[in-house]
Design an enzyme around this catalytic site. Structure first.
Site, PDB file in Angstrom:
ATOM      1  N   CYS A   1       6.158   4.572   9.165  1.00  0.00           N
ATOM      2  CA  CYS A   1       6.764   3.798   8.067  1.00  0.00           C
ATOM      3  C   CYS A   1       8.231   4.088   7.756  1.00  0.00           C
ATOM      4  CB  CYS A   1       5.945   4.011   6.795  1.00  0.00           C
ATOM      5  SG  CYS A   1       4.298   3.321   6.925  1.00  0.00           S
TER       6      CYS A   1
ATOM      7  N   GLU B   1       0.844  -1.197   0.000  1.00  0.00           N
ATOM      8  CA  GLU B   1       0.000   0.000   0.000  1.00  0.00           C
ATOM      9  C   GLU B   1       0.882   1.251   0.000  1.00  0.00           C
ATOM     10  OE1 GLU B   1      -3.307   0.346  -0.483  1.00  0.00           O
ATOM     11  OE2 GLU B   1      -2.480   2.349  -0.678  1.00  0.00           O
TER      12      GLU B   1
ATOM     13  N   LYS C   1       8.245  -1.701  -2.383  1.00  0.00           N
ATOM     14  CA  LYS C   1       7.644  -0.914  -1.301  1.00  0.00           C
ATOM     15  C   LYS C   1       8.726  -0.327  -0.397  1.00  0.00           C
ATOM     16  CE  LYS C   1       4.983   0.941   1.579  1.00  0.00           C
ATOM     17  NZ  LYS C   1       4.217   2.142   1.292  1.00  0.00           N
TER      18      LYS C   1
HETATM   19  P1  NAD Z   1      -1.937  -0.498  12.663  1.00  0.00           P
HETATM   20  O1  NAD Z   1      -1.119  -0.820  13.858  1.00  0.00           O
HETATM   21  O2  NAD Z   1      -2.700   0.777  12.598  1.00  0.00           O
HETATM   22  O3  NAD Z   1      -2.986  -1.682  12.415  1.00  0.00           O
HETATM   23  C1  NAD Z   1      -2.674  -3.032  12.483  1.00  0.00           C
HETATM   24  C2  NAD Z   1      -3.832  -3.774  13.146  1.00  0.00           C
HETATM   25  O4  NAD Z   1      -3.615  -5.179  13.045  1.00  0.00           O
HETATM   26  C3  NAD Z   1      -4.012  -3.484  14.641  1.00  0.00           C
HETATM   27  O5  NAD Z   1      -5.295  -2.939  14.883  1.00  0.00           O
HETATM   28  C4  NAD Z   1      -3.820  -4.853  15.312  1.00  0.00           C
HETATM   29  O6  NAD Z   1      -4.665  -5.043  16.435  1.00  0.00           O
HETATM   30  C5  NAD Z   1      -4.178  -5.799  14.199  1.00  0.00           C
HETATM   31  N1  NAD Z   1      -3.628  -7.150  14.360  1.00  0.00           N
HETATM   32  C6  NAD Z   1      -2.343  -7.509  14.627  1.00  0.00           C
HETATM   33  N2  NAD Z   1      -2.237  -8.851  14.651  1.00  0.00           N
HETATM   34  C7  NAD Z   1      -3.453  -9.360  14.394  1.00  0.00           C
HETATM   35  C8  NAD Z   1      -3.976 -10.688  14.276  1.00  0.00           C
HETATM   36  N3  NAD Z   1      -3.180 -11.755  14.404  1.00  0.00           N
HETATM   37  N4  NAD Z   1      -5.300 -10.837  14.012  1.00  0.00           N
HETATM   38  C9  NAD Z   1      -6.096  -9.766  13.875  1.00  0.00           C
HETATM   39  N5  NAD Z   1      -5.662  -8.485  13.955  1.00  0.00           N
HETATM   40  C10 NAD Z   1      -4.356  -8.284  14.209  1.00  0.00           C
HETATM   41  O7  NAD Z   1      -0.926  -0.594  11.415  1.00  0.00           O
HETATM   42  P2  NAD Z   1      -1.046   0.155  10.007  1.00  0.00           P
HETATM   43  O8  NAD Z   1      -0.507   1.538  10.104  1.00  0.00           O
HETATM   44  O9  NAD Z   1      -2.397  -0.062   9.426  1.00  0.00           O
HETATM   45  O10 NAD Z   1       0.019  -0.666   9.159  1.00  0.00           O
HETATM   46  C11 NAD Z   1      -0.236  -1.990   8.741  1.00  0.00           C
HETATM   47  C12 NAD Z   1       0.830  -2.378   7.725  1.00  0.00           C
HETATM   48  O11 NAD Z   1       0.740  -1.532   6.579  1.00  0.00           O
HETATM   49  C13 NAD Z   1       2.267  -2.262   8.228  1.00  0.00           C
HETATM   50  O12 NAD Z   1       3.026  -3.312   7.682  1.00  0.00           O
HETATM   51  C14 NAD Z   1       2.726  -0.941   7.648  1.00  0.00           C
HETATM   52  O13 NAD Z   1       4.107  -0.899   7.438  1.00  0.00           O
HETATM   53  C15 NAD Z   1       1.998  -0.908   6.319  1.00  0.00           C
HETATM   54  N6  NAD Z   1       1.740   0.437   5.788  1.00  0.00           N
HETATM   55  C16 NAD Z   1       1.341   1.447   6.601  1.00  0.00           C
HETATM   56  C17 NAD Z   1       1.053   2.694   6.065  1.00  0.00           C
HETATM   57  C18 NAD Z   1       0.592   3.840   6.930  1.00  0.00           C
HETATM   58  O14 NAD Z   1       0.535   4.948   6.428  1.00  0.00           O
HETATM   59  N7  NAD Z   1       0.266   3.632   8.185  1.00  0.00           N
HETATM   60  C19 NAD Z   1       1.155   2.902   4.689  1.00  0.00           C
HETATM   61  C20 NAD Z   1       1.561   1.846   3.883  1.00  0.00           C
HETATM   62  C21 NAD Z   1       1.837   0.611   4.440  1.00  0.00           C
HETATM   63  C1  UDX Z   2       4.637   7.472   3.818  1.00  0.00           C
HETATM   64  C2  UDX Z   2       4.670   7.378   2.288  1.00  0.00           C
HETATM   65  O1  UDX Z   2       4.548   8.693   1.729  1.00  0.00           O
HETATM   66  C3  UDX Z   2       3.548   6.488   1.787  1.00  0.00           C
HETATM   67  O2  UDX Z   2       3.652   6.326   0.372  1.00  0.00           O
HETATM   68  C4  UDX Z   2       3.662   5.126   2.462  1.00  0.00           C
HETATM   69  O3  UDX Z   2       2.612   4.294   2.039  1.00  0.00           O
HETATM   70  C5  UDX Z   2       3.647   5.271   3.981  1.00  0.00           C
HETATM   71  O4  UDX Z   2       4.703   6.170   4.391  1.00  0.00           O
HETATM   72  P1  UDX Z   2       3.161   8.802   5.584  1.00  0.00           P
HETATM   73  O5  UDX Z   2       4.248   8.449   6.523  1.00  0.00           O
HETATM   74  O6  UDX Z   2       1.756   8.530   5.945  1.00  0.00           O
HETATM   75  O7  UDX Z   2       3.403   8.100   4.172  1.00  0.00           O
HETATM   76  O8  UDX Z   2       3.230  10.386   5.265  1.00  0.00           O
HETATM   77  P2  UDX Z   2       4.233  11.270   4.378  1.00  0.00           P
HETATM   78  O9  UDX Z   2       3.425  12.296   3.697  1.00  0.00           O
HETATM   79  O10 UDX Z   2       5.127  10.482   3.543  1.00  0.00           O
HETATM   80  O11 UDX Z   2       5.086  12.029   5.497  1.00  0.00           O
HETATM   81  C6  UDX Z   2       6.039  11.358   6.298  1.00  0.00           C
HETATM   82  C7  UDX Z   2       6.790  12.366   7.135  1.00  0.00           C
HETATM   83  O12 UDX Z   2       7.651  13.169   6.343  1.00  0.00           O
HETATM   84  C8  UDX Z   2       5.881  13.349   7.886  1.00  0.00           C
HETATM   85  O13 UDX Z   2       6.388  13.569   9.183  1.00  0.00           O
HETATM   86  C9  UDX Z   2       5.975  14.597   7.046  1.00  0.00           C
HETATM   87  O14 UDX Z   2       5.707  15.758   7.780  1.00  0.00           O
HETATM   88  C10 UDX Z   2       7.428  14.548   6.596  1.00  0.00           C
HETATM   89  N1  UDX Z   2       7.683  15.287   5.355  1.00  0.00           N
HETATM   90  C11 UDX Z   2       7.054  14.945   4.199  1.00  0.00           C
HETATM   91  C12 UDX Z   2       8.629  16.318   5.365  1.00  0.00           C
HETATM   92  O15 UDX Z   2       9.220  16.635   6.394  1.00  0.00           O
HETATM   93  N2  UDX Z   2       8.887  16.978   4.187  1.00  0.00           N
HETATM   94  C13 UDX Z   2       8.273  16.661   3.011  1.00  0.00           C
HETATM   95  O16 UDX Z   2       8.562  17.306   1.986  1.00  0.00           O
HETATM   96  C14 UDX Z   2       7.321  15.610   3.024  1.00  0.00           C
END
Ligand code: NAD
Ligand code: UDX
Length: 463
Positions: free
Chosen positions: A277, A162, A221
């Site tokens: 991330c 994602e 990713k």
């Molecule tokens: P999060 O912590 O918000 O959510 C994860 C959820 O999974 C939690 O609610 C937890 O309770 C649940 N969980 C864990 N183990 C479980 C199990 N065995 N059964 C059922 N539920 C379970 O995490 P997130 O931010 O959504 O990130 C999830 C993944 O996506 C990570 O690998 C992260 O690196 C990736 N990712 C995150 C972002 C972002 O912006 N947050 C963007 C891209 C990818």
């Molecule tokens: C990031 C990636 O952008 C996204 O593609 C991936 O799926 C998850 O990780 P996110 O962490 O949600 O997303 O936000 P992002 O907009 O990337 O910002 C990350 C951090 O960098 C924030 O603290 C933001 O304030 C900072 N940032 C971003 C800067 O300091 N300068 C910039 O120009 C852009």
């Protein structure tokens, strides 16, 4: 294969919004998001969709439209696994805090638990989709678990990372730059890829859906996040040089960004990147490189995180130094605690580390953030284990009014770029602060000239 039911394990920042959009765009598919966290599921099911656990512009409207129709949030993990033809795994993959690879490698225990649960429950063929960000070659481990403990059913493992950013998750999901799907090169693998392509094709044009082998997809990713974070550390490195030389980092960023090969996005100098991330994924990349003996590759990427830590520390050091080398018992008003605007997520936010440094110097921190609660702020500080919870609670004051937060403050520090901060009545804030009134703008969002005219001593980043 006609898909009628999708299950997503993990109702977090990725699972929740992603599945809400799939449900909205595919009313013919029943989408069930499951989680072990009862409180979280309860909040997703709150009658008032403004109370869902994740704040993202536009999300509560989508949930209101699809929930109960073909979007469901539940704690019944086994039932959802059993019924679904496609299972997304979207659980957290944090940095390991113990054992081998501590502080670097991704902790895959939640992923493994999911794989074992699916293996136990599944009675017919399923497509398993890695939505979580995973080390390259994790699909191999998942497959091995499924094939060895399963009930003899066929599993296809796809990688579908994602790319959404928080704060713009809904827009990013509705209109993605690309959808990446990696799968096995066998006939069955290619068929599974096609099934997932058809789900996305309900709203994403097919020329934006990229298919690759599994390893390329997994590694892409980590690579994308490393490149994005590297741009921020690069411009932040220049910000320090700008401060020494009289150059202005905003002008430098604009000048280089107009080169179409460099591009203008993601060049905003700041107090340092946060979020769940960037740091985690780069450390994971560093660990993987080291595990193959690629030490130069590892060192190259680790520098992005080292630079980011330096930028955060530089910001807090500068506050102390500017306030006559002591902030003991001084009031520092923080505007913003979230790691970026338009989200209530605070994971790895620069604000946490800056506050921790300043509390070490015995400052009192007064925080205002439009979306972050006191409970979350204190939990973030407690997580660092620098001092006791009581000491943290004594050092942090919170208000849900920015003007009250800044009253009698010696300095204001902008930690998050919330739009509303720009609109404040800065004359009123100035009138109620200690003098000289300092502003440390960690996001370069405020108008320096206007603030200096009022009487503030203004310091941005890199100018
Ligand atoms: P999060 O912590 O918000 O959510 C994860 C959820 O999974 C939690 O609610 C937890 O309770 C649940 N969980 C864990 N183990 C479980 C199990 N065995 N059964 C059922 N539920 C379970 O995490 P997130 O931010 O959504 O990130 C999830 C993944 O996506 C990570 O690998 C992260 O690196 C990736 N990712 C995150 C972002 C972002 O912006 N947050 C963007 C891209 C990818
Ligand atoms: C990031 C990636 O952008 C996204 O593609 C991936 O799926 C998850 O990780 P996110 O962490 O949600 O997303 O936000 P992002 O907009 O990337 O910002 C990350 C951090 O960098 C924030 O603290 C933001 O304030 C900072 N940032 C971003 C800067 O300091 N300068 C910039 O120009 C852009």
């Amino acid at each position: 294969m006609k898909i009628t039911k999708i299950c997503c394990i993990g109702a977090g920042y990725v699972g929740g919004p992603t599945m809400a959009v799939i449900a909205q765009k595919c009313p013919h598919i029943q989408v069930t998001v499951v989680d072990l966290n009862k409180e979280r599921i309860l909040a997703w099911n709150d009658e008032n969709t403004d109370n869902i656990p994740i704040y993202e512009p536009g999300l509560s409207e989508i949930v209101a439209e699809a929930r109960g129709r073909n979007l469901f949030f539940s704690t019944e993990v086994d039932k959802a696994i059993d019924e679904a033809e496609i299972i997304f795994i979207s659980v957290n993959t944090p940095t390991k805090t113990y054992g081998k690879g501590k502080g670097m490698a991704a902790d895959l225990k939640y992923i493994e638990l999911c794989a074992r649960q699916i293996a136990k429950i599944a009675k017919d063929n399923k497509i398993i989709v890695e939505k979580s960000t995973l080390p390259v070659r994790t699909a191999e481990a998942i497959k091995s678990i499924l094939d060895n403990t399963g009930n003899g059913v066929q599993f296809q493992i796809l990688s579908n990372p994602e790319f959404l950013a928080e704060g713009t998750a809904v827009q990013d999901l509705l209109n993605p730059d690309r959808i990446l799907i990696g799968g096995d090169t066998s006939v069955e693998g290619q068929k599974a890829i096609q099934v997932l392509v058809e789900v996305y094709a309900n709203w994403v044009s097919e020329n934006k859906i990229l298919t690759t082998n599994v390893w390329s997809s997994e590694l892409s990713k980590l690579t994308a996040n490393a490149f994005l974070a590297q741009r921020i550390s690069s411009i932040n490195a220049m910000s320090e040089l700008c401060e020494q030389t009289g150059a202005d980092v905003n002008e430098v960023a604009k000048a280089i960004g107009m080169d179409s090969r460099i591009g203008s996005k993601f060049l905003k100098s700041s107090v340092g990147f946060g979020g769940s991330c960037f740091q985690k994924d780069i450390l994971n990349l560093v660990y993987i490189a080291k595990s193959y003996g690629l030490n130069e590759v590892a060192d190259y990427w680790e520098q992005v995180v080292i630079m980011n830590d330096h930028q955060k520390r530089r910001f807090s050091n500068n506050i102390v130094q500017t306030l006559y080398n002591t902030v003991a018992d001084k009031k520092i008003a923080f505007l913003g605690w979230a790691f970026k605007k338009d989200t209530n997520d605070t994971r790895e936010s620069a604000a946490i580390y800056v506050a921790d440094d300043l509390i070490n110097e015995q400052a009192k921190i007064v925080v205002y953030d439009p979306k972050v609660s006191r409970r979350k702020i204190l939990a973030d500080l407690d997580y660092l284990e620098t001092r006791t919870s009581e000491e943290n609670a004594d050092s942090i004051i919170t208000f849900d009014n920015p003007y009250l937060s800044c009253e009698k403050a010696h300095a204001v520090a902008v930690l998050t770029e919330w739009d509303e901060f720009v609109q404040y009545d800065w004359q009123k804030i100035y009138d109620n602060m200690q003098k000289p009134a300092f502003i440390f703008d960690g996001r370069n969002i405020l108008n320096k000239v206007a603030l200096e005219k009022i009487g503030f001593v203004y310091q941005g980043i890199g100018n």
